[in-house]
Design a protein around this motif. Structure first.
Motif, mmCIF file in Angstrom:
data_model
loop_
_atom_site.group_PDB
_atom_site.id
_atom_site.type_symbol
_atom_site.label_atom_id
_atom_site.label_comp_id
_atom_site.label_asym_id
_atom_site.label_seq_id
_atom_site.Cartn_x
_atom_site.Cartn_y
_atom_site.Cartn_z
ATOM 1 N N LEU A 57 -4.085 -0.114 -1.331
ATOM 2 C CA LEU A 57 -2.647 -0.385 -1.197
ATOM 3 C C LEU A 57 -2.390 -1.870 -0.990
ATOM 4 O O LEU A 57 -1.504 -2.444 -1.614
ATOM 5 C CB LEU A 57 -2.092 0.418 -0.019
ATOM 6 N N LEU A 58 -3.160 -2.492 -0.105
ATOM 7 C CA LEU A 58 -2.893 -3.887 0.228
ATOM 8 C C LEU A 58 -3.583 -4.850 -0.721
ATOM 9 O O LEU A 58 -3.008 -5.838 -1.157
ATOM 10 C CB LEU A 58 -3.350 -4.180 1.661
ATOM 11 N N ALA A 99 1.369 10.078 13.387
ATOM 12 C CA ALA A 99 1.858 8.928 12.629
ATOM 13 C C ALA A 99 1.230 8.886 11.249
ATOM 14 O O ALA A 99 1.786 8.327 10.322
ATOM 15 C CB ALA A 99 1.571 7.643 13.387
ATOM 16 N N GLY A 100 0.041 9.495 11.111
ATOM 17 C CA GLY A 100 -0.631 9.508 9.827
ATOM 18 C C GLY A 100 -0.059 10.518 8.852
ATOM 19 O O GLY A 100 -0.550 10.648 7.739
ATOM 20 N N ILE A 117 0.147 14.011 8.638
ATOM 21 C CA ILE A 117 -0.709 15.047 8.077
ATOM 22 C C ILE A 117 -0.079 16.428 8.184
ATOM 23 O O ILE A 117 -0.671 17.400 7.759
ATOM 24 C CB ILE A 117 -2.106 15.044 8.734
ATOM 25 N N TRP A 141 1.399 10.909 0.292
ATOM 26 C CA TRP A 141 1.910 9.847 1.172
ATOM 27 C C TRP A 141 0.806 9.383 2.120
ATOM 28 O O TRP A 141 0.608 8.184 2.309
ATOM 29 C CB TRP A 141 3.114 10.379 1.968
ATOM 30 N N GLU A 142 0.110 10.356 2.697
ATOM 31 C CA GLU A 142 -0.975 9.999 3.629
ATOM 32 C C GLU A 142 -2.029 9.153 2.912
ATOM 33 O O GLU A 142 -2.466 8.121 3.412
ATOM 34 C CB GLU A 142 -1.619 11.268 4.205
ATOM 35 N N PHE A 202 -0.149 5.557 1.719
ATOM 36 C CA PHE A 202 0.412 4.626 2.674
ATOM 37 C C PHE A 202 -0.279 4.637 4.028
ATOM 38 O O PHE A 202 -0.050 3.757 4.845
ATOM 39 C CB PHE A 202 1.909 4.881 2.830
ATOM 40 N N PHE A 203 -1.075 5.640 4.307
ATOM 41 C CA PHE A 203 -1.812 5.587 5.566
ATOM 42 C C PHE A 203 -3.277 5.257 5.318
ATOM 43 O O PHE A 203 -3.810 4.323 5.878
ATOM 44 C CB PHE A 203 -1.668 6.882 6.366
ATOM 45 N N ARG A 204 -3.905 6.009 4.401
ATOM 46 C CA ARG A 204 -5.311 5.739 4.110
ATOM 47 C C ARG A 204 -5.471 4.657 3.055
ATOM 48 O O ARG A 204 -6.580 4.269 2.745
ATOM 49 C CB ARG A 204 -6.002 7.041 3.701
ATOM 50 N N ARG A 205 -4.382 4.194 2.508
ATOM 51 C CA ARG A 205 -4.347 3.026 1.637
ATOM 52 C C ARG A 205 -5.093 3.212 0.326
ATOM 53 O O ARG A 205 -5.440 2.240 -0.331
ATOM 54 C CB ARG A 205 -4.901 1.792 2.366
ATOM 55 N N ARG A 226 4.205 0.024 10.404
ATOM 56 C CA ARG A 226 3.001 -0.196 9.600
ATOM 57 C C ARG A 226 3.257 0.222 8.160
ATOM 58 O O ARG A 226 2.988 -0.529 7.216
ATOM 59 C CB ARG A 226 1.853 0.632 10.203
ATOM 60 N N THR A 227 3.790 1.441 7.985
ATOM 61 C CA THR A 227 4.088 1.920 6.640
ATOM 62 C C THR A 227 5.056 0.976 5.936
ATOM 63 O O THR A 227 4.867 0.625 4.774
ATOM 64 C CB THR A 227 4.718 3.320 6.704
ATOM 65 N N ILE A 264 4.112 -5.135 1.337
ATOM 66 C CA ILE A 264 3.040 -6.037 0.910
ATOM 67 C C ILE A 264 2.524 -5.578 -0.456
ATOM 68 O O ILE A 264 2.326 -6.368 -1.373
ATOM 69 C CB ILE A 264 1.890 -6.061 1.939
ATOM 70 N N ALA A 265 2.343 -4.245 -0.593
ATOM 71 C CA ALA A 265 1.850 -3.714 -1.866
ATOM 72 C C ALA A 265 2.829 -4.011 -2.995
ATOM 73 O O ALA A 265 2.427 -4.308 -4.111
ATOM 74 C CB ALA A 265 1.641 -2.202 -1.748
ATOM 75 N N VAL A 268 -5.723 -9.010 3.969
ATOM 76 C CA VAL A 268 -4.839 -9.681 3.005
ATOM 77 C C VAL A 268 -4.080 -10.786 3.731
ATOM 78 O O VAL A 268 -2.873 -10.957 3.546
ATOM 79 C CB VAL A 268 -3.852 -8.694 2.346
ATOM 80 N N VAL A 292 -6.371 4.580 11.099
ATOM 81 C CA VAL A 292 -6.678 5.862 10.454
ATOM 82 C C VAL A 292 -7.610 6.679 11.347
ATOM 83 O O VAL A 292 -7.426 7.882 11.543
ATOM 84 C CB VAL A 292 -7.323 5.631 9.071
ATOM 85 N N GLU A 344 -5.577 7.913 14.424
ATOM 86 C CA GLU A 344 -4.543 8.917 14.160
ATOM 87 C C GLU A 344 -5.082 10.159 13.450
ATOM 88 O O GLU A 344 -4.806 11.270 13.867
ATOM 89 C CB GLU A 344 -3.430 8.317 13.278
ATOM 90 N N ASN A 345 -5.807 9.955 12.358
ATOM 91 C CA ASN A 345 -6.127 11.092 11.499
ATOM 92 C C ASN A 345 -7.540 11.633 11.688
ATOM 93 O O ASN A 345 -7.837 12.730 11.246
ATOM 94 C CB ASN A 345 -5.915 10.716 10.024
#
Lengths: 346, 436
Positions: A73-74, A269-270, A272, A287-288, A291-294, B82-83, B89-90, B112, B400, B403-404
């Motif tokens: 993503l970045l 926030a992730g 899921i 989306w996860e 935008f979260f796991r990029r 963050r999102t 940025i993307a 980045v 990540v 959170e996940n």
């Protein structure tokens, strides 16, 4: 006016007496006119297709391009990996989990929603007092933004103190785990979708029903058809194209559901969709990923797989609703009758 | 053929319209960057999150600089910010002139870092001694570029409910509580077990935040200082997880949904008695208590103690993206907002603990009582809690993992659906699936 009603090829047949020497006999002015009649319609529809190309087709193609790469993503485009992202997604248990959730929520929302919308539209089609009031109030939920709906319903289905659990307690049913139990969470999310979209579909179906000639009902009534029979044998077949439209749009919307499950779960926030991904829909999974796991590459692959799934579902629904709406599905008696009539005509 | 003339005109119009649409879609960019700090009117946009307490400062700055208009956006949580930042940025556009970056996702941003301007071009080096040294170092990338003005840091103290402590026969006085809790995590959980036995109620709100605090306290968390993933086979981490797991299995967790807490009501109705509190969380506690119908009499207090010693959670930076059209003006505003004087004002507005040494000294020597927290001198306490705090290295996937990877198993643990061992195993499986 007539020239617009005849298909473009028909315009040539106007002068079919002199077809062979046509080119030599036409004046410059006439040729321009013919060109105008043939080409203008394309110019009229062009703006839509230009816009569609810009905001529809290009993103679709670009998404496919992205899905062929390792794409952060970045950091942006990385190595070319071919179909690897697709294989990775097809082997990802969370993808399949999200597909199951999406289909479950879709079925729980689309079927009752359309049945309800049909019924409401039928009722609104009767001679009511203050028609406009009833018709407008049925559209009211649609005006509320999905975010507000999700926040309100999230509170209504709150497990500790929510309205639904409190009401259930009143009739002696213990608290239900609306956000943790897979099936219950699907019902809760489907209820948000139904609340929002039933009115919308109702109005579209109502518009179609209004166009059904009243004498059809009269003659059916004279022939002794009851209300139910008139509904199934006159109303539904008459609004078939609209019904198909509503089914297809409900399919597309239902498979793309995102806001409701996203906001039903604020603590992760992730994004899921519940601690155990009980209600993570495919778009939420995408989306996860993105935008979260990029992982933009895999997310694009999900987007494409979802696109294909929607096309497949849309086709199945189209065929199903066509059969159901014509009433041919069961007896086929009417089809036979119509075929007979056609034969007689010929 | 009467139609033809009309169609021609209409076709021309349709064509023109579509061209106009295309043109307007592409013409959003343009306009040079005006570096000169003139008196020309400038609008600066800034995006923050959570409780930053900047509103009065914006007013003050606009009064002092009449040519500047500040358009501020505040996003509810760091996760959503963050999102927002990542998406923009993307996309390569859309970032505001000043972007607040949270420490938890700074690791991703550092990958980045050239998206943001090197603040050394705007004189940040002259101020490098203002901040605690690790804060300045955190905002410096591998090439030595500095991309952020440090705002707050997150030294952690313990929020506790004095009224509930009293009910359970525990001391409720701030100093006595500090003495009671003082010790390692095991001791903290043991006190919790006593509390739980006396009242039958939970000790902390949910395991996720406690786990976050336990991890943040280590010298190295999910990553080693050289950026290597450091979860699987990390005995120190696993030991802490087991400690937390056994406490949770004993019923010490209230299994709350974070950032919701039953609409804040759980802060009021005695669902849990303690809460891990970095400075910025004080505003969150107050806001949720008030949302849940409570006030200062609900009994929340702030003790100068934290299980296992000093810990840091969060803290933010103000960065200026390369895409900003007013980089110099933006840097000047960010610089001003992070001056010691403004950091003190920010603390008073939102409880965010300053990262500059002068502001910290000011708070330490000037103990203003916080009415909501039973008149606790929160500034003085946080200044004490910040001693020995060193921010941990955050890797690119830190948020990540938090959170996940650990989030879902901890929630299941909270609800008693899995054992500690099963939760840990699940976290490792998730780690390999999501990060590995």
């Amino acid at each position: 006016m007539t020239s617009t009603l005849t298909p473009p090829t028909g315009t040539g047949s106007d002068g079919d007496d002199g077809r062979p020497p046509r080119a030599s006999r036409l004046t410059w002015r006439q040729r321009i006119s013919i060109f105008d009649v043939k080409a203008s319609p394309y110019a009229y529809v062009a703006p839509f297709f230009l816009l569609f190309g810009l905001v529809g087709l290009f993103p679709l193609a670009y998404t496919f391009w992205v899905s062929l790469f390792d794409w952060d993503l970045l950091k942006g485009q990385g190595d070319f990996v071919g179909m690897e992202n697709f294989w990775a997604i097809l082997n990802d248990r969370f993808f399949w989990n999200s597909i199951r959730n999406t289909i479950s929520i879709f079925l729980l929302s689309a079927i009752p929603q359309l049945a309800m919308a049909l019924l409401l539209a039928y009722l609104l089609d009767q001679g009511l007092r203050a028609k406009t009031f009833w018709r407008m109030s049925i559209l009211l939920p649609y005006v509320v933004t999905p975010v507000a709906v999700a926040i309100i319903f999230s509170s209504v289905f709150n497990e500790a103190d929510g309205l639904v659990n409190n009401l259930l307690n009143l009739v002696g049913i213990p608290d239900q785990q609306w956000k943790h139990d897979t099936f219950l969470s699907h019902i809760a999310i489907a209820s948000m979708v139904n609340w929002r979209w039933t009115g919308y579909n109702t109005l579209i179906l109502l518009a179609a029903m209004q166009a059904v000639p009243r004498d059809l009902y009269e003659s059916a009534a004279i022939d002794g058809a009851g209300a139910a029979r008139r509904f199934f044998s006159v109303t539904i077949p008459s609004i078939r194209p609209t019904l198909i439209f509503v089914v297809i749009t409900a399919t597309i919307g239902g498979l793309q559901i995102f806001t409701e499950p996203r906001l039903f779960d604020v603590s992760n926030a992730g994004g899921i969709g519940g601690a155990d991904r009980q209600f993570q829909t495919t778009v939420l999974f995408m989306w996860e990923l993105a935008f979260f796991r990029r992982d933009f590459g895999e997310a694009s692959a999900v987007a494409w797989l979802l696109f294909l799934l929607i096309v497949a579902f849309g086709l199945v629904n189209f065929l199903l609703s066509r059969r159901v709406a014509t009433g041919d599905a069961r007896g086929g008696r009417r089809a036979a009758r119509r075929a007979a009539r056609k034969g007689a005509d010929a | 053929m009467k139609l033809s003339r009309h169609t021609k005109v209409a076709a021309a119009l349709a064509g023109a319209a579509s061209v106009a649409l295309l043109a307007s879609a592409c013409s959003s960019d343009g306009g040079g960057t005006d570096e000169a700090a003139s008196d020309e009117p400038i609008t600066l946009t800034i995006t923050t999150f959570g409780t930053f307490g900047y509103d009065d400062l914006y007013e003050q700055y606009m009064e002092e600089n009449p040519n500047i208009t500040i358009e501020a956006t505040n996003i509810d949580t760091g996760g959503n910010a963050r999102t927002d930042a990542f998406t923009k940025i993307a996309a390569g556009s859309g970032l505001s002139d000043i972007v607040a970056i949270e420490e938890g996702w700074l690791g991703s941003i550092m990958e980045v870092s050239d998206t943001f301007v090197d603040l050394r071009d705007f004189g940040i080096e002259d101020r490098s001694g203002d901040w605690v040294d690790w804060k300045y170092a955190q905002a410096t990338d591998a090439d030595g570029r500095v991309i952020g003005y440090g705002t707050d840091i997150g030294p952690e103290g313990l929020c506790y409910n004095g009224a509930l402590f009293e009910e359970a026969g525990l001391p409720s006085d701030r100093a006595e509580v500090a003495e009671l809790i003082d010790g390692d995590w095991e001791h903290f959980f043991d006190v919790g077990r006593d509390y739980q036995e006396a009242t039958g109620k939970a000790w902390y709100d949910h395991s996720g935040f406690v786990w976050n605090a336990m991890v943040n306290q280590l010298d190295e968390g999910y990553y080693t200082a050289d950026g290597e993933l450091n979860v699987e086979g990390n005995a120190e981490l696993q030991e802490r997880f087991e400690l937390l797991g056994s406490a949770t299995e004993d019923g010490l967790s209230a299994a709350q949904a974070a950032w919701d807490w039953n609409g804040g009501k759980s802060f009021v109705d005695g669902t849990f008695a303690t809460f891990v509190c970095p400075g910025w969380m004080l505003g969150v506690v107050q806001g949720n208590t008030e949302a849940g119908g409570g006030d200062a009499t609900t009994g929340w207090d702030f003790a100068d103690v934290f299980p296992g010693g000093a810990a840091n959670w969060g803290g933010a930076f103000l960065a200026v993206p390369e895409t900003s059209e007013h980089q110099a003006a933006a840097a000047a505003l960010a610089d001003w907002l992070t001056q010691p004087e403004q950091q003190v004002a920010q603390f008073e507005a939102a409880g965010t603990f300053p990262s500059t040494v002068a502001a910290q000294d000011e708070l330490a020597s000037n103990p203003t009582p916080n009415e909501f927290f039973n008149d606790a001198p929160v500034g003085e306490i946080l200044a004490g809690r910040s001693v020995g705090v060193v921010a941990q290295f955050k890797g690119p996937d830190d948020s990540v993992i938090q959170e996940n990877v650990f989030g879902p198993p901890l929630q299941k643990l909270d609800r008693g659906e899995v054992s500690t061992q099963e939760a840990w195993d699940e976290a490792i499986v998730l780690l390999n699936e999501l990060v590995g």
